[in-house]
Design a protein around this motif. Structure first.
Motif, PDB file in Angstrom:
ATOM      1  N   LEU A 177       0.904  -1.002  -0.040  1.00 26.02           N
ATOM      2  CA  LEU A 177       0.047   0.064   0.018  1.00 26.02           C
ATOM      3  C   LEU A 177       0.877   1.202  -0.001  1.00 26.02           C
ATOM      4  O   LEU A 177       1.966   1.473   0.759  1.00 26.02           O
ATOM      5  N   LEU A 178       0.497   2.099  -0.750  1.00 31.69           N
ATOM      6  CA  LEU A 178       1.375   3.362  -0.927  1.00 31.69           C
ATOM      7  C   LEU A 178       0.166   4.423  -0.684  1.00 31.69           C
ATOM      8  O   LEU A 178      -0.746   4.524  -1.259  1.00 31.69           O
ATOM      9  N   GLY A 179       0.455   5.413   0.308  1.00 30.88           N
ATOM     10  CA  GLY A 179      -0.622   6.419   0.754  1.00 30.88           C
ATOM     11  C   GLY A 179       0.153   7.869   0.606  1.00 30.88           C
ATOM     12  O   GLY A 179       1.323   7.893   0.953  1.00 30.88           O
ATOM     13  N   TRP A 180      -0.429   8.965   0.491  1.00 32.13           N
ATOM     14  CA  TRP A 180       0.104  10.243   0.381  1.00 32.13           C
ATOM     15  C   TRP A 180      -0.028  10.556   1.927  1.00 32.13           C
ATOM     16  O   TRP A 180       0.426  11.833   2.242  1.00 32.13           O
ATOM     17  N   SER A 181      -1.026  10.145   2.667  1.00 31.87           N
ATOM     18  CA  SER A 181      -1.305  10.571   3.694  1.00 31.87           C
ATOM     19  C   SER A 181      -1.073   9.505   4.923  1.00 31.87           C
ATOM     20  O   SER A 181      -1.315   7.956   4.626  1.00 31.87           O
ATOM     21  N   ASP A 182      -0.794   9.916   6.320  1.00 29.88           N
ATOM     22  CA  ASP A 182      -0.718   9.008   7.414  1.00 29.88           C
ATOM     23  C   ASP A 182      -1.659   9.731   8.501  1.00 29.88           C
ATOM     24  O   ASP A 182      -1.410   8.981   9.575  1.00 29.88           O
ATOM     25  N   TYR A 237      -2.069   2.175   8.646  1.00 39.20           N
ATOM     26  CA  TYR A 237      -1.469   3.453   9.096  1.00 39.20           C
ATOM     27  C   TYR A 237      -1.459   4.571   7.708  1.00 39.20           C
ATOM     28  O   TYR A 237      -0.824   5.630   7.815  1.00 39.20           O
ATOM     29  N   VAL A 238      -1.786   4.120   6.707  1.00 38.84           N
ATOM     30  CA  VAL A 238      -1.622   4.921   5.321  1.00 38.84           C
ATOM     31  C   VAL A 238      -2.978   4.799   4.576  1.00 38.84           C
ATOM     32  O   VAL A 238      -3.764   3.880   4.644  1.00 38.84           O
ATOM     33  N   SER A 239      -3.129   6.015   3.838  1.00 40.06           N
ATOM     34  CA  SER A 239      -4.312   6.140   2.839  1.00 40.06           C
ATOM     35  C   SER A 239      -4.150   5.275   1.822  1.00 40.06           C
ATOM     36  O   SER A 239      -3.009   5.006   1.499  1.00 40.06           O
ATOM     37  N   LEU A 240      -5.148   4.657   1.278  1.00 35.80           N
ATOM     38  CA  LEU A 240      -5.162   3.717   0.261  1.00 35.80           C
ATOM     39  C   LEU A 240      -5.274   4.285  -1.196  1.00 35.80           C
ATOM     40  O   LEU A 240      -6.019   4.137  -1.880  1.00 35.80           O
ATOM     41  N   ASP A 241      -4.054   4.761  -1.552  1.00 36.26           N
ATOM     42  CA  ASP A 241      -3.983   5.576  -2.755  1.00 36.26           C
ATOM     43  C   ASP A 241      -3.397   4.625  -3.832  1.00 36.26           C
ATOM     44  O   ASP A 241      -3.984   4.852  -5.273  1.00 36.26           O
ATOM     45  N   VAL A 242      -2.636   3.879  -3.552  1.00 37.70           N
ATOM     46  CA  VAL A 242      -1.882   3.059  -4.600  1.00 37.70           C
ATOM     47  C   VAL A 242      -1.750   1.668  -3.902  1.00 37.70           C
ATOM     48  O   VAL A 242      -1.268   1.496  -2.772  1.00 37.70           O
ATOM     49  N   GLN A 243      -2.129   0.473  -4.584  1.00 35.43           N
ATOM     50  CA  GLN A 243      -1.697  -1.004  -4.284  1.00 35.43           C
ATOM     51  C   GLN A 243      -1.108  -1.723  -5.256  1.00 35.43           C
ATOM     52  O   GLN A 243      -1.355  -1.560  -6.432  1.00 35.43           O
ATOM     53  N   GLN A 244      -0.362  -2.530  -4.752  1.00 33.67           N
ATOM     54  CA  GLN A 244       0.495  -3.267  -5.732  1.00 33.67           C
ATOM     55  C   GLN A 244       0.650  -4.644  -5.008  1.00 33.67           C
ATOM     56  O   GLN A 244       1.090  -4.834  -3.958  1.00 33.67           O
ATOM     57  N   ALA A 245       0.439  -5.805  -6.006  1.00 35.04           N
ATOM     58  CA  ALA A 245       0.856  -7.090  -5.460  1.00 35.04           C
ATOM     59  C   ALA A 245       2.194  -7.475  -5.378  1.00 35.04           C
ATOM     60  O   ALA A 245       2.953  -6.803  -6.369  1.00 35.04           O
ATOM     61  N   LEU A 246       2.362  -8.067  -4.488  1.00 34.67           N
ATOM     62  CA  LEU A 246       4.010  -8.632  -4.090  1.00 34.67           C
ATOM     63  C   LEU A 246       3.952 -10.026  -4.302  1.00 34.67           C
ATOM     64  O   LEU A 246       2.983 -10.873  -4.187  1.00 34.67           O
ATOM     65  N   GLN A 270       2.954   0.583   3.487  1.00 39.17           N
ATOM     66  CA  GLN A 270       2.654  -0.446   4.508  1.00 39.17           C
ATOM     67  C   GLN A 270       2.402  -1.560   3.379  1.00 39.17           C
ATOM     68  O   GLN A 270       1.913  -1.522   2.462  1.00 39.17           O
ATOM     69  N   VAL A 271       2.443  -2.816   4.170  1.00 40.73           N
ATOM     70  CA  VAL A 271       2.053  -4.099   3.660  1.00 40.73           C
ATOM     71  C   VAL A 271       0.810  -4.936   4.428  1.00 40.73           C
ATOM     72  O   VAL A 271       0.994  -4.946   5.441  1.00 40.73           O
ATOM     73  N   VAL A 272       0.039  -5.676   3.434  1.00 40.97           N
ATOM     74  CA  VAL A 272      -1.000  -6.423   3.942  1.00 40.97           C
ATOM     75  C   VAL A 272      -0.552  -7.809   3.538  1.00 40.97           C
ATOM     76  O   VAL A 272      -0.145  -7.760   2.139  1.00 40.97           O
ATOM     77  N   THR A 273      -0.667  -8.871   4.253  1.00 41.57           N
ATOM     78  CA  THR A 273      -0.175  -9.935   3.861  1.00 41.57           C
ATOM     79  C   THR A 273      -1.345 -11.276   4.156  1.00 41.57           C
ATOM     80  O   THR A 273      -1.985 -10.909   5.353  1.00 41.57           O
ATOM     81  N   ALA A 274      -1.463 -12.262   3.391  1.00 41.35           N
ATOM     82  CA  ALA A 274      -2.471 -13.142   3.897  1.00 41.35           C
ATOM     83  C   ALA A 274      -2.044 -13.890   5.089  1.00 41.35           C
ATOM     84  O   ALA A 274      -0.789 -14.227   4.984  1.00 41.35           O
ATOM     85  N   ALA A 275      -2.799 -14.377   5.884  1.00 45.72           N
ATOM     86  CA  ALA A 275      -2.543 -15.104   7.342  1.00 45.72           C
ATOM     87  C   ALA A 275      -3.796 -16.102   7.343  1.00 45.72           C
ATOM     88  O   ALA A 275      -4.617 -15.551   8.428  1.00 45.72           O
TER      89      ALA A 275
END
Length: 225
Positions: A135-140, A163-172, A199-204
């Motif tokens: 996740l890439l955001g312009w705001s925290d 922690y970050v705004s949801l402006d850009v998402q990219q799969a890793l 920030q990163v979100v991961t499957a669990a």
């Protein structure tokens, strides 16, 4: 004050003025900067004096004002090069805390490079346990109508925070719990000082109702070498 030259520094957004002669046999070598509202004398750099017929311009490769050659008080032509300006630091810092998944707590760390314009900035995420989204955001401070950080218990992720705004998402694509996210920052002075957050979100699977966990977050401020 004569024998002067001026160049625009787009990195620091100001005009740089240099004069090497006051007249009446007095030398100067004064450097002044105009930031759009006021003048400042000799803010940074050196002050060669008594020069005439020198080259003075902005160097887009060095990101500095460049002075070349000239005639030193009519004693002969010079071939030296001087530069004037200052680097703008690039900064990356992490904050907050992730929540544990199968491979521990996901965390972010920058590579050896920093977020400089004209270069590729790489962030490494560890502690991943499956498919991950960066996740890439312009705001925290705000994500849409929600203030940040946002506690995610109501979304089935107790102990996790956004922690970050949801402006850009990219799969890793993690390998052995790790993944890298590279961003090329164009060589544009307008980007200097720009701040973004990651920030990163991961499957669990099975960890919580949502089957997701989050990392801490990183804040970057773009600079120039």
């Amino acid at each position: 004050m004569t024998r002067h030259a001026m160049a625009y520094d787009p990195v620091r957004r100001r005009c740089v003025f240099h004069a090497t002669w006051l007249g009446g046999g007095a030398s100067s070598g004064d450097t002044w900067e105009w930031d759009g509202s006021s003048w400042a004398s000799n803010a940074v750099g050196s002050r060669p004096s008594d020069l005439i017929d020198y080259g003075f311009c902005w160097d887009g490769n060095l990101h500095r004002v460049l002075m070349f050659g000239g005639d030193f008080r009519n004693w002969g032509a010079l071939s030296d090069t001087r530069t004037y300006g200052e680097s703008v630091p690039a900064v990356y810092a992490t904050a907050g805390a992730g929540c544990a998944g199968q491979n521990g707590i996901p965390a972010l760390a920058p590579g050896t490079a920093r977020p400089w314009i004209g270069e590729t900035f790489t962030m490494t995420a560890t502690g991943l346990s499956g498919i991950a989204v960066a996740l890439l955001g312009w705001s925290d401070t705000m994500a849409g109508p929600f203030p940040l950080p946002l506690e995610l218990t109501a979304f089935g992720m107790p102990g996790c925070r956004l922690y970050v705004s949801l402006d850009v998402q990219q799969a890793l694509a993690p390998a052995v719990g790790r993944a890298q996210w590279s961003l090329f920052l164009p060589d544009r002075p307008s980007l200097i000082g720009l701040t973004f957050h990651q920030q990163v979100v991961t499957a669990a699977p099975g960890i919580n109702a949502a089957g997701l966990v989050t990392s801490d977050y990183g804040s970057a401020k773009v600079g120039v070498r």
